[in-house]
Design a protein around this motif. Structure first.
Motif, PDB file in Angstrom:
ATOM      1  N   TYR A  94      10.456   0.140 -25.132  1.00 59.80           N
ATOM      2  CA  TYR A  94       9.736  -0.889 -25.880  1.00 59.80           C
ATOM      3  C   TYR A  94       8.246  -0.560 -25.977  1.00 59.80           C
ATOM      4  CZ  TYR A  94       8.049  -5.475 -27.354  1.00 59.80           C
ATOM      5  OH  TYR A  94       7.451  -6.494 -28.032  1.00 59.80           O
ATOM      6  N   ILE A  95       7.691  -0.762 -27.177  1.00 66.40           N
ATOM      7  CA  ILE A  95       6.257  -0.606 -27.423  1.00 66.40           C
ATOM      8  C   ILE A  95       5.715  -2.006 -27.676  1.00 66.40           C
ATOM      9  CG2 ILE A  95       4.494   0.408 -28.915  1.00 66.40           C
ATOM     10  CD1 ILE A  95       6.596   2.627 -29.557  1.00 66.40           C
ATOM     11  N   GLU A  96       4.822  -2.442 -26.817  1.00 66.83           N
ATOM     12  CA  GLU A  96       4.309  -3.818 -26.876  1.00 66.83           C
ATOM     13  C   GLU A  96       3.514  -4.078 -28.153  1.00 66.83           C
ATOM     14  OE1 GLU A  96       2.340  -3.576 -23.033  1.00 66.83           O
ATOM     15  OE2 GLU A  96       3.808  -5.024 -22.257  1.00 66.83           O
ATOM     16  N   ASP A  97       3.393  -5.368 -28.488  1.00 67.86           N
ATOM     17  CA  ASP A  97       2.652  -5.825 -29.661  1.00 67.86           C
ATOM     18  C   ASP A  97       1.235  -5.253 -29.657  1.00 67.86           C
ATOM     19  OD1 ASP A  97       1.590  -7.227 -31.794  1.00 67.86           O
ATOM     20  OD2 ASP A  97       1.621  -9.169 -30.782  1.00 67.86           O
ATOM     21  N   LYS A  98       0.858  -4.620 -30.764  1.00 72.31           N
ATOM     22  CA  LYS A  98      -0.478  -4.012 -30.859  1.00 72.31           C
ATOM     23  C   LYS A  98      -1.377  -4.692 -31.888  1.00 72.31           C
ATOM     24  CE  LYS A  98       0.744   0.588 -29.324  1.00 72.31           C
ATOM     25  NZ  LYS A  98       0.029   0.474 -28.063  1.00 72.31           N
ATOM     26  N   ASN A  99      -0.814  -5.595 -32.697  1.00 72.76           N
ATOM     27  CA  ASN A  99      -1.634  -6.212 -33.741  1.00 72.76           C
ATOM     28  C   ASN A  99      -1.598  -7.739 -33.728  1.00 72.76           C
ATOM     29  OD1 ASN A  99       0.942  -6.582 -34.694  1.00 72.76           O
ATOM     30  ND2 ASN A  99       0.666  -5.389 -36.578  1.00 72.76           N
ATOM     31  N   GLY A 100      -1.079  -8.339 -32.658  1.00 75.21           N
ATOM     32  CA  GLY A 100      -1.100  -9.783 -32.508  1.00 75.21           C
ATOM     33  C   GLY A 100      -0.086 -10.563 -33.328  1.00 75.21           C
ATOM     34  N   ASP A 101       0.903  -9.893 -33.918  1.00 79.90           N
ATOM     35  CA  ASP A 101       1.888 -10.614 -34.727  1.00 79.90           C
ATOM     36  C   ASP A 101       3.121 -11.042 -33.927  1.00 79.90           C
ATOM     37  OD1 ASP A 101       3.181  -8.190 -34.409  1.00 79.90           O
ATOM     38  OD2 ASP A 101       3.403  -7.785 -36.555  1.00 79.90           O
ATOM     39  N   GLY A 102       3.159 -10.716 -32.634  1.00 77.70           N
ATOM     40  CA  GLY A 102       4.254 -11.168 -31.785  1.00 77.70           C
ATOM     41  C   GLY A 102       5.456 -10.237 -31.737  1.00 77.70           C
ATOM     42  N   VAL A 103       5.461  -9.167 -32.520  1.00 78.98           N
ATOM     43  CA  VAL A 103       6.557  -8.200 -32.476  1.00 78.98           C
ATOM     44  C   VAL A 103       6.013  -6.836 -32.085  1.00 78.98           C
ATOM     45  CG1 VAL A 103       8.290  -9.200 -34.025  1.00 78.98           C
ATOM     46  CG2 VAL A 103       6.364  -7.980 -34.985  1.00 78.98           C
ATOM     47  N   PRO A 150       3.937  -0.875 -38.670  1.00 82.99           N
ATOM     48  CA  PRO A 150       2.520  -0.631 -38.975  1.00 82.99           C
ATOM     49  C   PRO A 150       2.038   0.684 -38.357  1.00 82.99           C
ATOM     50  CG  PRO A 150       2.849  -2.900 -38.281  1.00 82.99           C
ATOM     51  CD  PRO A 150       4.146  -2.173 -38.046  1.00 82.99           C
ATOM     52  N   GLU A 151       1.013   1.244 -38.927  1.00 86.56           N
ATOM     53  CA  GLU A 151       0.468   2.543 -38.492  1.00 86.56           C
ATOM     54  C   GLU A 151       0.158   2.588 -36.993  1.00 86.56           C
ATOM     55  OE1 GLU A 151      -0.269   6.389 -38.926  1.00 86.56           O
ATOM     56  OE2 GLU A 151       0.203   5.192 -40.690  1.00 86.56           O
ATOM     57  N   ALA A 152      -0.279   1.470 -36.418  1.00 90.41           N
ATOM     58  CA  ALA A 152      -0.626   1.437 -34.995  1.00 90.41           C
ATOM     59  C   ALA A 152       0.554   1.821 -34.099  1.00 90.41           C
ATOM     60  CB  ALA A 152      -1.132   0.047 -34.614  1.00 90.41           C
ATOM     61  N   TYR A 153       1.783   1.669 -34.598  1.00 87.78           N
ATOM     62  CA  TYR A 153       2.979   1.965 -33.809  1.00 87.78           C
ATOM     63  C   TYR A 153       3.576   3.340 -34.104  1.00 87.78           C
ATOM     64  CZ  TYR A 153       3.084  -3.101 -33.034  1.00 87.78           C
ATOM     65  OH  TYR A 153       2.770  -4.380 -32.694  1.00 87.78           O
ATOM     66  N   ALA A 154       3.128   4.006 -35.151  1.00 93.23           N
ATOM     67  CA  ALA A 154       3.775   5.221 -35.659  1.00 93.23           C
ATOM     68  C   ALA A 154       4.098   6.235 -34.569  1.00 93.23           C
ATOM     69  CB  ALA A 154       2.934   5.856 -36.753  1.00 93.23           C
ATOM     70  N   THR A 155       3.144   6.560 -33.731  1.00 93.76           N
ATOM     71  CA  THR A 155       3.376   7.523 -32.649  1.00 93.76           C
ATOM     72  C   THR A 155       2.927   6.963 -31.302  1.00 93.76           C
ATOM     73  OG1 THR A 155       1.254   8.593 -33.107  1.00 93.76           O
ATOM     74  CG2 THR A 155       3.205   9.552 -34.151  1.00 93.76           C
ATOM     75  N   ALA A 156       3.016   5.647 -31.160  1.00 91.13           N
ATOM     76  CA  ALA A 156       2.617   4.986 -29.918  1.00 91.13           C
ATOM     77  C   ALA A 156       3.573   5.366 -28.787  1.00 91.13           C
ATOM     78  CB  ALA A 156       2.615   3.477 -30.120  1.00 91.13           C
ATOM     79  N   THR A 157       3.172   5.055 -27.575  1.00 94.39           N
ATOM     80  CA  THR A 157       4.029   5.337 -26.421  1.00 94.39           C
ATOM     81  C   THR A 157       4.638   4.044 -25.886  1.00 94.39           C
ATOM     82  OG1 THR A 157       2.123   5.233 -24.931  1.00 94.39           O
ATOM     83  CG2 THR A 157       2.782   7.406 -25.708  1.00 94.39           C
TER      84      THR A 157
END
Length: 154
Positions: free
Chosen positions: A121-130, A78-85
């Protein structure tokens, strides 16, 4: 003067023979050929390890196609992870991710090591557990594992 005084005595080791020279040259050629064969074999083994391993000739091109398809997009997340840290601050770059196949990703932990304790690892950002990974394409389960695992010490 006798023959002994005029003709110096030669020991058998002083005089190279044709068969000995040929044998030495043959040993040198065999050694050189063996070295070349071993170097080539080592190079091929190294290349096989870099390809992600595992099988037939068509598989590496399929892996490359998967990685290429994700280039320029979000890298299969998902977009929230595209360039996350990640946990250690590594920023995810969708254009330089390894495929899950290339890093032998699995959904189960290995010997106590799992993605949720990895520095990338980039933690869950949208509540789906992954979550996601800063260096691997696609969604990543917190209890997953791959060969790129490096324990987060933060």
């Amino acid at each position: 003067m006798g023959d002994d005084e005029r003709t110096p005595r030669r020991d058998a080791t002083d005089r190279p023979t044709r068969s000995r020279d040929a044998r030495d040259a043959g040993d040198s050629d065999r050694t050189r050929r063996r070295f070349i064969w071993l170097a080539g074999t080592a190079a091929m083994a190294g290349l096989a390890g870099c390809s992600g391993g595992g099988g037939g000739g068509a598989e590496p091109s399929e892996t490359t196609a998967t990685t290429t398809q994700s280039s320029g997009s979000t890298g299969g997340v998902p977009e929230a992870y595209a360039t996350a840290t990640s946990l250690d601050g590594t920023q995810r770059n969708p254009d330089s991710l390894s495929s899950q196949e290339a890093v032998s990703y699995q959904d189960e932990p290995s010997e106590g090591r799992q993605c949720s304790t990895c520095r990338y690892y980039i933690e869950d950002k949208n509540g789906d557990g992954v979550g996601a990974c800063a260096i691997v394409a696609g969604e990543v389960a917190p209890e997953g594992y791959c060969v790129s695992y490096v324990e987060y010490e933060g």
